[in-house]
Design a protein around this motif. Structure first.
Motif, PDB file in Angstrom:
ATOM      1  N   GLN A   1     -22.936   4.219   2.304  1.00 36.41           N
ATOM      2  CA  GLN A   1     -23.205   5.236   3.319  1.00 36.41           C
ATOM      3  C   GLN A   1     -24.529   4.948   4.021  1.00 36.41           C
ATOM      4  O   GLN A   1     -24.664   5.139   5.234  1.00 36.41           O
TER       5      GLN A   1
ATOM      6  N   ILE B   1     -24.112   2.478   6.634  1.00 41.09           N
ATOM      7  CA  ILE B   1     -23.470   3.106   7.797  1.00 41.09           C
ATOM      8  C   ILE B   1     -24.496   3.912   8.577  1.00 41.09           C
ATOM      9  O   ILE B   1     -24.637   3.770   9.795  1.00 41.09           O
TER      10      ILE B   1
ATOM     11  N   THR C   1      -9.049   9.220  -4.062  1.00 39.50           N
ATOM     12  CA  THR C   1      -9.976   8.105  -4.273  1.00 39.50           C
ATOM     13  C   THR C   1     -11.383   8.512  -3.870  1.00 39.50           C
ATOM     14  O   THR C   1     -12.330   8.207  -4.567  1.00 39.50           O
ATOM     15  N   LYS C   2     -11.504   9.217  -2.769  1.00 32.91           N
ATOM     16  CA  LYS C   2     -12.863   9.513  -2.312  1.00 32.91           C
ATOM     17  C   LYS C   2     -13.155  10.996  -2.134  1.00 32.91           C
ATOM     18  O   LYS C   2     -14.262  11.351  -1.743  1.00 32.91           O
TER      19      LYS C   2
ATOM     20  N   ILE D   1     -15.560  12.860   0.902  1.00 31.26           N
ATOM     21  CA  ILE D   1     -16.658  11.909   1.028  1.00 31.26           C
ATOM     22  C   ILE D   1     -17.460  12.093   2.323  1.00 31.26           C
ATOM     23  O   ILE D   1     -18.604  11.613   2.405  1.00 31.26           O
TER      24      ILE D   1
ATOM     25  N   LEU E   1     -21.175  12.901   2.308  1.00 27.37           N
ATOM     26  CA  LEU E   1     -22.190  11.973   1.821  1.00 27.37           C
ATOM     27  C   LEU E   1     -23.123  11.562   2.959  1.00 27.37           C
ATOM     28  O   LEU E   1     -24.283  11.218   2.735  1.00 27.37           O
ATOM     29  N   LYS E   2     -22.590  11.632   4.154  1.00 24.80           N
ATOM     30  CA  LYS E   2     -23.402  11.246   5.321  1.00 24.80           C
ATOM     31  C   LYS E   2     -24.683  12.067   5.386  1.00 24.80           C
ATOM     32  O   LYS E   2     -25.740  11.571   5.745  1.00 24.80           O
TER      33      LYS E   2
ATOM     34  N   MET F   1     -24.592  15.181  -2.260  1.00 25.67           N
ATOM     35  CA  MET F   1     -23.989  14.465  -3.387  1.00 25.67           C
ATOM     36  C   MET F   1     -22.906  15.284  -4.089  1.00 25.67           C
ATOM     37  O   MET F   1     -21.812  14.804  -4.354  1.00 25.67           O
TER      38      MET F   1
ATOM     39  N   SER G   1     -19.730  15.611  -2.332  1.00 24.10           N
ATOM     40  CA  SER G   1     -19.042  14.338  -2.152  1.00 24.10           C
ATOM     41  C   SER G   1     -18.315  13.898  -3.413  1.00 24.10           C
ATOM     42  O   SER G   1     -17.532  12.961  -3.394  1.00 24.10           O
ATOM     43  N   ASN G   2     -18.619  14.557  -4.518  1.00 25.74           N
ATOM     44  CA  ASN G   2     -17.966  14.208  -5.779  1.00 25.74           C
ATOM     45  C   ASN G   2     -16.553  14.787  -5.783  1.00 25.74           C
ATOM     46  O   ASN G   2     -16.358  15.977  -5.571  1.00 25.74           O
ATOM     47  N   PRO G   3     -15.545  13.962  -6.018  1.00 25.89           N
ATOM     48  CA  PRO G   3     -14.157  14.451  -6.011  1.00 25.89           C
ATOM     49  C   PRO G   3     -13.943  15.664  -6.928  1.00 25.89           C
ATOM     50  O   PRO G   3     -13.072  16.486  -6.679  1.00 25.89           O
ATOM     51  N   TYR G   4     -14.756  15.759  -7.966  1.00 27.01           N
ATOM     52  CA  TYR G   4     -14.604  16.877  -8.888  1.00 27.01           C
ATOM     53  C   TYR G   4     -14.842  18.215  -8.183  1.00 27.01           C
ATOM     54  O   TYR G   4     -14.203  19.214  -8.475  1.00 27.01           O
TER      55      TYR G   4
ATOM     56  N   PHE H   1     -16.527   6.368   6.258  1.00 29.12           N
ATOM     57  CA  PHE H   1     -16.842   5.656   5.026  1.00 29.12           C
ATOM     58  C   PHE H   1     -15.784   4.615   4.699  1.00 29.12           C
ATOM     59  O   PHE H   1     -16.076   3.428   4.539  1.00 29.12           O
TER      60      PHE H   1
END
Lengths: 305, 193, 372, 391
Positions: free
Chosen positions: B97, B100, C97-98, C101, C104-105, C109, C112-115, C171
């Motif tokens: 990231q 990016i 998978t992400k 996400i 996250l930019k 955090m 952004s966690n899949p959980y 991403f």
């Protein structure tokens, strides 16, 4: 089978301290089944006596008295006990279940071990020989006797064999909680019996045959074939160590429960009683029947020469 | 059915503990240096190690330390990999990231590690294991719950052994608890019971 | 592995740029429409991208994935008979998978966690048992399906709701671009002239249960499934298809079926040179070179952790309607081994279907389902 | 002369289940002793990591609040030992079990309830008597004509093995299952603590700075068969029991004599029965509890019997903890594996050896092993030595 001769017998029971083969006067109208304490001081050092529980005292009293009467060094010391040192076990259990007991005294713990009896005997006698403790419920003594026969077959000459069980009030409490009949609870007994056995020196009375069978389809048939095999005639006294066991076989019979109470190793004192009967030559044989569990049973046959 | 632990390995605070015994320990080493020194201590040659991201390196180390104590001749498909992980691949995700955000050209060598299951791939490649792969994300580690998953993989017949546990990496924080387990079942042909 | 307990699956749903709900999506696909198109300036730094993306106006929050994944779950649950108690015997699995996400930019955090995404989705669900997140790259969906089915078969749970979701993001777009894995036009799975994949976003969900009566429409039966690793390379598929071959092999074993009983294959078919080649080899090794096969990536793009559930849901729909979709983008079969890739929709009554997926990290998954 | 063949073995300890599993663990130097919490105090112990529910499931019996852990552990190990053997045969089987705590875990619950003034369930005493545990195991295995329980503290299982060997050699039985079982319980933990020989750290048998023992739990059994019985069962002979002896130290109720007289006599007598010279023993699995007293008198006794050229020896209690009545059988299984796999085990946690002898193994050693001696000593001066030999 190697013949095992019985040379000495000593018992402690509700009938009192009983030494030798003379038949004492037996009371059959007992209301109490607690073993009568003999004067332990005669053989047990007073210092050790104070800390010992009753079962240890009884076992030591019997075994040390027998040992005192002989110069022999035991090749083996074999003990059967059903429940072992109940008093010490209860004491230590009570200690540790008290909240935050901290560090406890180890005495009750070390004495609670089932082999305290055989170990203490060896310790007192400075005996380095074979030392064994059998604890198979109602067959503890039968198994100890089987072991003695086996060891005699393997070459042991002189064996000290004994049995002991003690009664503590907790047993009565548990009996009541488990809804036992009051008479059965009253008959919870205790006692100790020890014997000097010899494989090579005859004494007149010997173990002729012994059988313990945990699996038996038909107990009466089993008894019948045992008796037939050993050519037992009507001149045989049947000693029954089990309450409520009815055997109709035309022999004289006695129930140990009424004499000494019911405890797991009361077949020990049955042997003592059998020896006395044989000594009086009233009978050719004494057969001890222990059918303590539903399927299993023990048969021990004594004869005399 | 139930499982039993064959070997275990924990890595945290600069210490590698294998089967309960400290195997390697350093003080005050930053994570990236620790990953190098603990690798050197293993005394193996596996150049691909240096291409991996930190999560894979940690999982790789834990597996190697754990397997060192056990010389079971695994067949190539009897080991299932089952990992629990807390913060996914967020450590490497952040790097990707950042590239990016900075407007820099993104790197495929970084991007490929933005998947947490890659660590199982690395372990499978190293050991030539073709067995089952499962990665579950959860905030913390609980051995009993992991054992339940391992048990399922083994009792369903999908694996004879299960290797896995917890691997979590984020920046300088890391923690690993790995286990190699097998069935605690006794195979019997008793007919008399 | 299905033991004594049978596992049924149904209440499938798909929310995608091709359609809002399984009916609309399937009907659009049947009519030859695709969700893929050329996007102009989809993200800063990317001038154009051929991908499947929802219209930004479809969402009211800054977390589109939460909305479309949640919508998919709700759709699935609507197809159940609700007299059934929703309690701790339910399992909820998110495959992704992400996750979310895009946050996250901004350095968020936790989000952004899949959980976190799973927890957000769970808030909307009528049962409270702790949800699971399975993240095994592009096989996540099938991995979640197998996981849930095994849990039911082992009597650890009675029912499971599984949802697969991934969003199209800067991403992943830039990441795949850096691999030169993207086709700038419509992808062409299994086609001779295939150049690469298109990305996409979608959510798909379905319900597994040991209880047939849970479903309003008669469910299909899960036969068996397995995962395996290529043990070859973390980003490139095995040339020989060893891992996929083994996954199919094990899936057949657990299903108590033989390869010749497979009547249709729903392949992964991303449209990259190596992936499709590898798949063809693996299928051929099982003697499946003449078994009808399709890839649905031409309708949805590669939706990563959602893809295998999207394709599973669509294939289930095919089994119900007896219409199997053509491989959008494929003009003529072009993999090394000659294959029966569907290039036109085909009406067929199919009993047993094999669904496969393969992904980064060398992982492969295979599942067999049956129309009762 | 009738051979006493070992044809089956089963074991469960903190290391896990099965003989094969244990061998792998021991050779790899894995310990099962862990730091675990019990009634708000932490201690190192070799706890079997299965709940009673799991054990019941593994044993194939229905879970009951009245089944003791000792009995469940025993049944599990016995099942493994009999895994290839059908009991119903023309040879009646015998079962000899060694245990010291029996259903103490249940009795403790009764006393705990009572001490809190709560109603206590008398049925919890159903397995207090040791024989009840043996009967539970036996009943779930099949038919035994002879069932016996030996309780001679830490040598119980070794004595059960000895008695079984004698039953076979005397021709009384052809097929005897022997071994022992003991579960961890508050009674023994508090007991050894009260004796101040419970090490609060990981125990260090045969280390100069050893502080005491860690308790463990577990069970193990051997199936012993005569040659005639093997012909019928088709079982493979894994090892032979060739030597056995039980002697008494007659020194102190809980301590051992400095020169280990009982141990010496037991080892010598076992060698005589096996008809072996001391130099023929390739490995000794020592009792080695980690207490000052035991390890020093055991070393003295070994030196008295074997001279300065001690055979390789080690204690495996650092891996399992001291499993009391079960230890003799657990270590007998280890001894059998040692013969089968040609491996002498390493002693755990030695930083400074208590002896200068190189024979004290610190790591597992692979070598040909013909004869293994296994020692077990217990309270009451009870000392037993067994010898296992290659088939």
């Amino acid at each position: 089978m190697q013949k095992l001769y019985i040379h000495q017998a000593i018992s402690i029971s509700t009938q009192g301290f009983w030494e030798g083969f003379d038949l004492p006067e037996l009371r059959e109208d007992l209301e109490e089944f607690k073993a009568v304490d003999p004067d332990y001081k005669t053989v047990i050092p007073v210092m050790s006596l104070r800390r010992m529980s009753k079962i240890t005292k009884m076992a030591l009293m019997c075994s040390l008295t027998i040992s005192k009467n002989t110069e022999l060094v035991w090749d083996g010391i074999i003990v059967g006990t059903g429940l072992g040192n109940l008093a010490d076990t209860e004491k230590f259990l009570t200690l540790i279940s008290a909240t935050d007991a901290g560090l406890n005294s180890p005495t009750a713990f070390t004495q609670s071990s089932h082999n305290t009896l055989s170990g203490q005997i060896a310790l007192q006698l400075k005996n380095h020989g074979y030392n064994m403790t059998h604890v198979q419920r109602g067959f503890s003594f039968e198994n100890a006797l089987q072991d003695a026969i086996l060891q005699a077959n393997c070459g042991m000459k002189n064996i000290l064999l004994g049995s002991a069980d003690e009664h503590i009030p907790l047993l009565d409490t548990l009996g009541r909680e488990m809804k036992y009949e009051e008479r059965a609870i009253v008959q919870f007994g205790e006692g100790a019996s020890f014997f000097q056995l010899s494989a090579d020196v005859p004494s007149g009375i010997f173990v002729q045959d012994a059988l313990v069978k945990m699996k038996s389809e038909n107990q009466l048939q089993e008894i019948d074939s045992f008796v037939t095999k050993n050519k037992v005639d009507k001149k045989c006294c049947l000693l029954i160590t089990t309450p409520d066991m009815i055997v109709d076989c035309g022999m004289d019979r006695k129930s140990l429960g009424d004499l000494v109470g019911n405890y797991m190793t009361n077949s020990g004192i049955a042997i003592h009683l059998g020896c006395a009967y044989l000594q009086r030559e009233e009978y050719n044989h004494v057969l001890i029947l222990n059918a303590n569990s539903e399927a299993g049973m023990g048969l021990t046959l004594f004869g005399h020469e | 059915m139930a499982i039993q632990v064959l070997s275990s390995c924990s890595i945290e605070n600069g210490t590698v503990v294998v089967n309960g015994t400290p195997e390697y320990s350093v003080e005050n080493e930053v994570f990236s240096d620790f990953l190098k020194s603990a690798y050197r201590h293993l005394d193996i040659s596996y150049p691909k190690y240096f291409k991996m991201d930190k999560l894979c390196q940690l999982a790789f180390l834990g597996t190697e330390y754990l397997l060192k104590t056990n010389d079971i001749p695994f067949t190539d498909d009897e080991v299932a990999l089952c990992f629990f992980n807390g913060r996914s691949s967020l450590d490497t995700d952040s790097k990707h990231q950042q590239l990016i955000n900075d407007g820099t050209k993104v790197s495929p060598a970084v991007f490929v590690y933005t998947l947490p299951n890659i660590m199982m791939g690395e372990i499978a490649i190293k050991n030539k294991w073709y067995g089952e792969n499962l990665l579950i994300l959860r905030p913390d580690f609980n051995f009993e719950e992991w054992a339940l998953e391992a048990d399922l993989l083994i009792s369903s017949g999908k694996a004879t052994y299960c290797l896995g546990g917890w691997v979590d990496v984020f920046q300088d924080n890391y923690q690993l608890h790995l286990y190699l387990v097998e069935a605690a079942e006794i195979k019997m042909k008793l007919t008399s019971i | 592995m299905a033991g004594k307990i049978n596992v049924f699956l149904g209440a499938e749903n798909v929310i995608s740029p091709l359609g809002w709900g399984i009916q609309e999506t399937f009907s659009n696909a049947k009519n030859g429409r695709t969700g893929l198109k050329e996007l102009e300036q989809p993200f800063p730094g990317i001038t154009n991208l051929f991908a499947a993306k929802f219209d930004d106006a479809s969402f009211s929050t800054d977390s589109p994935i939460e909305e479309f994944a949640g919508e998919s779950c709700r759709g699935s649950l609507e197809n159940l008979n609700f007299e059934h108690q929703l309690d701790e015997r339910w399992l909820f699995v998110l495959s992704t998978t992400k996750g979310d996400i895009i946050h996250l930019k901004n350095g968020e955090m936790d989000r952004s966690n899949p959980y976190y995404l799973m927890q957000q989705l769970q808030k909307e669900l009528p049962f409270e048992s702790q949800g699971k997140v399975i993240s095994c790259a592009c096989i996540s969906g099938l991995a979640a399906l197998i996981y849930a089915a095994d849990k039911i078969a082992a009597d650890q749970v009675d029912h499971a709701l599984i949802v697969g979701a991934d969003a199209l993001s800067e991403f992943t777009s830039l990441g795949f671009e850096s691999f030169f894995a993207l086709d700038s036009e419509q992808c062409k799975p299994f086609d001779k002239s295939r150049k690469g994949l298109n990305l996409g976003e979608a959510a798909a969900s379905l319900v597994l249960s040991k209880d047939q009566t849970l479903f309003q429409t008669s469910p299909l039966r899960y036969l068996g499934g397995a995962t395996s690793n290529d043990a070859n390379h973390i980003s490139g598929p095995s040339r020989t298809g060893e891992g996929l071959y083994r996954a199919v092999d094990k899936a057949l074993k657990y299903s108590h079926k033989t390869a010749d009983q497979i009547e249709f294959v729903s392949a992964h078919g991303t449209g990259t040179l190596f992936n499709d080649e590898m798949e063809s080899k693996a299928f051929a090794s099982h003697g499946l070179q003449n078994t009808p096969l399709n890839s649905l990536k031409g309708y949805f793009g590669h939706t990563l952790g959602a893809s295998s559930l999207v394709e599973m849901a669509m294939t289930m729909q095919s089994m119900r309607e007896n219409v199997f979709l053509k491989t959008m983008g494929c003009a003529a079969s072009g993999t090394e081994t000659e294959r029966n890739v569907l290039t036109e929709n085909l009406g067929m009554e199919i009993k047993i279907v094999l669904k496969t997926a393969s992904g980064f990290g060398g992982c492969n998954a295979a599942v067999l389902i049956e129309n009762q | 002369m009738i051979n006493v063949n070992v044809t089956g073995r089963g074991v469960v300890t903190a290391l896990g289940i099965s003989a094969k599993h244990h061998f792998n663990q021991l050779r790899s130097g894995v310990t099962g002793i862990s730091h675990f919490q019990r009634d708000e105090q932490f201690l190192y112990a070799g706890k079997v990591h299965f709940t009673n529910q799991q054990l019941s499931k593994l044993c194939g019996v229905e879970y009951s609040d009245y089944s003791s852990r000792t009995a469940l552990l025993g049944l599990l190990a016995a099942r493994e030992a009999l895994s290839n053997t059908i009991l119903d045969s023309r040879f009646p089987a015998a079962f000899i079990n060694g245990t010291t705590v029996g259903g103490m875990d249940l009795s403790e619950q009764y006393f705990e309830a009572k001490s809190k003034g709560q109603p206590a369930d008398a049925a919890l005493f159903g397995m207090h008597d040791l024989g009840a545990n043996t009967d539970f195991i036996a009943k779930n295995l099949g038919d035994f004509q002879y069932i016996n329980t030996i309780s001679t503290a830490c040598s119980s299982a070794a004595n059960a093995i000895m008695l079984g060997a004698q039953l076979i050699q005397s021709g009384q039985y052809q097929r005897v299952l022997v071994g022992g079982t003991d579960a961890l319980c508050k009674f023994t933990i508090e007991g050894f603590k009260s004796l101040m020989i419970y090490d609060s750290e990981l125990c260090q048998p045969f280390d100069a700075n050893r502080r005491g023992l860690n308790l463990g739990e577990g069970a193990a059994y051997l199936l012993l068969e005569s040659d005639e019985s093997i012909m019928e069962s088709g079982n493979q002979c894994l090892a032979k029991v060739t030597g056995w002896a039980n002697r008494n130290d007659a020194f102190h109720n809980t301590g051992t004599s400095p020169e280990g007289i009982g141990a010496q006599k037991a080892m010598q007598a076992a060698l005589e029965i096996a008809n072996l010279k001391p130099a023929e023993i390739d490995y000794i699995n020592a009792h080695g509890t980690g207490t000052q007293n035991n390890d020093s008198s055991e070393l003295a006794a070994m030196e008295a019997v074997f001279g300065t050229e001690l055979p390789d020896f080690s204690s495996t209690k650092g891996a399992t903890g001291h499993t009391l009545a079960a230890s003799g059988a657990i270590e007998a299984v280890f001894s059998v594996e040692s013969l089968l796999q040609g491996c002498a085990y390493g002693n755990f946690n030695i930083s400074e050896p208590a002896t200068a002898s190189k024979a004290l193994l610190r790591k597992a050693v692979s070598k040909d092993i013909q004869h293994v001696m296994s020692n077990s000593f217990g309270f009451g001066g009870n000392s037993t030595s067994l010898i296992f030999s290659k088939c």
